[in-house]
Write an enzyme that holds these catalytic residues in place. Sequence first.
Site, PDB file in Angstrom:
ATOM      1  N   HIS A 121       5.740   6.955   6.280  1.00  0.00           N
ATOM      2  CA  HIS A 121       5.490   6.284   5.107  1.00  0.00           C
ATOM      3  C   HIS A 121       4.950   7.642   4.134  1.00  0.00           C
ATOM      4  CE1 HIS A 121       1.687   6.548   7.546  1.00  0.00           C
ATOM      5  NE2 HIS A 121       1.074   6.818   6.169  1.00  0.00           N
ATOM      6  N   HIS A 171       0.790  -1.216  -0.008  1.00  0.00           N
ATOM      7  CA  HIS A 171      -0.122  -0.060  -0.090  1.00  0.00           C
ATOM      8  C   HIS A 171       1.044   1.234   0.119  1.00  0.00           C
ATOM      9  CE1 HIS A 171      -3.382  -2.737   0.734  1.00  0.00           C
ATOM     10  NE2 HIS A 171      -2.837  -2.867   1.703  1.00  0.00           N
ATOM     11  N   GLU A 182      -3.132  13.257   0.544  1.00  0.00           N
ATOM     12  CA  GLU A 182      -4.321  12.908   1.078  1.00  0.00           C
ATOM     13  C   GLU A 182      -5.083  14.146   1.564  1.00  0.00           C
ATOM     14  OE1 GLU A 182      -3.604   9.319   3.789  1.00  0.00           O
ATOM     15  OE2 GLU A 182      -4.587   8.528   1.943  1.00  0.00           O
ATOM     16  N   HIS A 191       3.861  11.015   6.015  1.00  0.00           N
ATOM     17  CA  HIS A 191       3.101  10.756   7.595  1.00  0.00           C
ATOM     18  C   HIS A 191       4.176  10.320   8.370  1.00  0.00           C
ATOM     19  CE1 HIS A 191      -1.010  10.609   5.340  1.00  0.00           C
ATOM     20  NE2 HIS A 191      -0.602  11.870   5.801  1.00  0.00           N
ATOM     21  N   THR A 232      -6.009   6.734   7.767  1.00  0.00           N
ATOM     22  CA  THR A 232      -6.543   7.058   6.464  1.00  0.00           C
ATOM     23  C   THR A 232      -6.789   5.560   5.675  1.00  0.00           C
ATOM     24  OG1 THR A 232      -4.450   7.332   5.469  1.00  0.00           O
ATOM     25  CG2 THR A 232      -5.711   9.164   6.431  1.00  0.00           C
ATOM     26  N   THR A 233      -6.506   4.650   6.118  1.00  0.00           N
ATOM     27  CA  THR A 233      -6.567   3.110   5.791  1.00  0.00           C
ATOM     28  C   THR A 233      -7.324   2.270   6.640  1.00  0.00           C
ATOM     29  OG1 THR A 233      -4.510   2.163   6.650  1.00  0.00           O
ATOM     30  CG2 THR A 233      -4.374   3.620   4.933  1.00  0.00           C
ATOM     31  N   HIS A 256       2.446   9.026   0.839  1.00  0.00           N
ATOM     32  CA  HIS A 256       1.140   8.844  -0.191  1.00  0.00           C
ATOM     33  C   HIS A 256       1.737   9.459  -1.349  1.00  0.00           C
ATOM     34  CE1 HIS A 256      -1.392   7.138   2.920  1.00  0.00           C
ATOM     35  NE2 HIS A 256      -0.583   7.888   3.747  1.00  0.00           N
TER      36      HIS A 256
HETATM   37  C1  SG7 Z   1       0.014   2.969   5.176  1.00  0.00           C
HETATM   38  O1  SG7 Z   1      -1.030   3.723   6.342  1.00  0.00           O
HETATM   39  C2  SG7 Z   1       0.870   2.079   6.380  1.00  0.00           C
HETATM   40  C3  SG7 Z   1       0.010   1.472   7.476  1.00  0.00           C
HETATM   41  C4  SG7 Z   1      -0.856   2.496   8.210  1.00  0.00           C
HETATM   42  C5  SG7 Z   1      -1.602   3.295   7.424  1.00  0.00           C
HETATM   43  O2  SG7 Z   1      -0.712   2.093   4.663  1.00  0.00           O
HETATM   44  O3  SG7 Z   1       1.849   3.174   6.851  1.00  0.00           O
HETATM   45  O4  SG7 Z   1       0.953   1.066   8.470  1.00  0.00           O
HETATM   46  C6  SG7 Z   1       1.627  -0.179   8.363  1.00  0.00           C
HETATM   47  C7  SG7 Z   1       2.494  -0.471   9.308  1.00  0.00           C
HETATM   48  O5  SG7 Z   1       1.289  -0.942   7.341  1.00  0.00           O
HETATM   49  O6  SG7 Z   1      -1.405   2.118   9.298  1.00  0.00           O
HETATM   50  C8  SG7 Z   1      -2.135   1.054  11.323  1.00  0.00           C
HETATM   51  C9  SG7 Z   1      -1.258   1.926  10.517  1.00  0.00           C
HETATM   52  O7  SG7 Z   1      -0.337   2.639  11.059  1.00  0.00           O
HETATM   53  C10 SG7 Z   1      -2.559   4.465   7.914  1.00  0.00           C
HETATM   54  O8  SG7 Z   1      -1.755   5.293   8.531  1.00  0.00           O
HETATM   55  S1  SG7 Z   1      -1.948   7.062   8.330  1.00  0.00           S
HETATM   56  O9  SG7 Z   1      -3.374   7.161   8.781  1.00  0.00           O
HETATM   57  O10 SG7 Z   1      -0.848   7.614   8.988  1.00  0.00           O
HETATM   58  N1  SG7 Z   1      -2.018   7.187   6.619  1.00  0.00           N
HETATM   59 ZN    ZN Z   2      -0.352   7.853   5.790  1.00  0.00          ZN
END
Ligand code: SG7
Ligand code: ZN
Length: 255
Positions: A90, A64, A102, A115, A196-197, A92
């Site tokens: 991470h 993702h 986002e 983020h 956001t996921t 976007h």
């Molecule tokens: C991304 O965003 C990843 C997810 C994260 C999600 O898909 O960074 O983290 C991992 C370790 O896969 O989900 C539970 C979590 O941290 C949502 O994060 S966000 O709201 O900052 N975009």
């Molecule tokens: Zn994010």
Amino acid sequence: SDTHWSYEDPGQWAKHFPACAGTMQSPININTETTIFSPQLRPIQLSGYSLPAGQMLKLENNGHTVVLKLPESLAIVGGYAQQYRAVQLHLHWGSPSKPGSEHTVDHKRFAGELHVVHYNTKYENFTAAMTQPDGLAVLGVFLEVGPRENPYYQQILEHLHSIQGEDHEVFVPGFNIAGLLPDNLHLYFHYNGSLTTPPCHESVKWTVFNQTVTLSKEQMSILVSSLQTDDNHPLMNNFRQEQSLHRRWVLASFE
Ligand code: SG7
Ligand code: ZN
């Protein structure tokens, strides 16, 4: 499967993750005409963000996004009422022709968004904090294309070619993580929202910085074109659409 989700069918998220249909979801559009200036919002202060090159960090393609795991020695020590420890960061992004942040500001979408995810130290760990209303703090930074290569983002981007497929990972040398953030940590928007996921838990105190960070055109195209999802499709447009504000207000640290 039950836990499988994709950016192609966000309308399906709430079937398996009911929180995704909540009233405090993220991201949102930030309407600068209706933000509330709050002089009590102090500058965000970071601690431990400069890491030595000898400290290796795990960089992973999770299908993702690209996730850089952070040591818990990094923390937010000012700006929030409580202390928050870093977990991961991470990104976007959009496609070669379209932006992919986002959050939006007055409906402007930026090229990308960083983020940095933290959890409240009053909870045992990230998993325990993830479901609490004050459990998480995420710092959001807008990315734009500028004239110069950004040496901090390059520390991540130069490794993307070795993690093209889902679940691929590589270890990268530590660097000054604060270099990924804007110089000015005084100017920001703040609101209560969600991941956001999926699972979309409404546990995030969001800080979205007003100042953007720039990457070169070449760097942005590496971000947008290097990774693949589970089914070997290009990993692009990994942003969620704007969610309704409902009863919320967005605060601003500046007038
Ligand atoms: C991304 O965003 C990843 C997810 C994260 C999600 O898909 O960074 O983290 C991992 C370790 O896969 O989900 C539970 C979590 O941290 C949502 O994060 S966000 O709201 O900052 N975009
Ligand atoms: Zn994010």
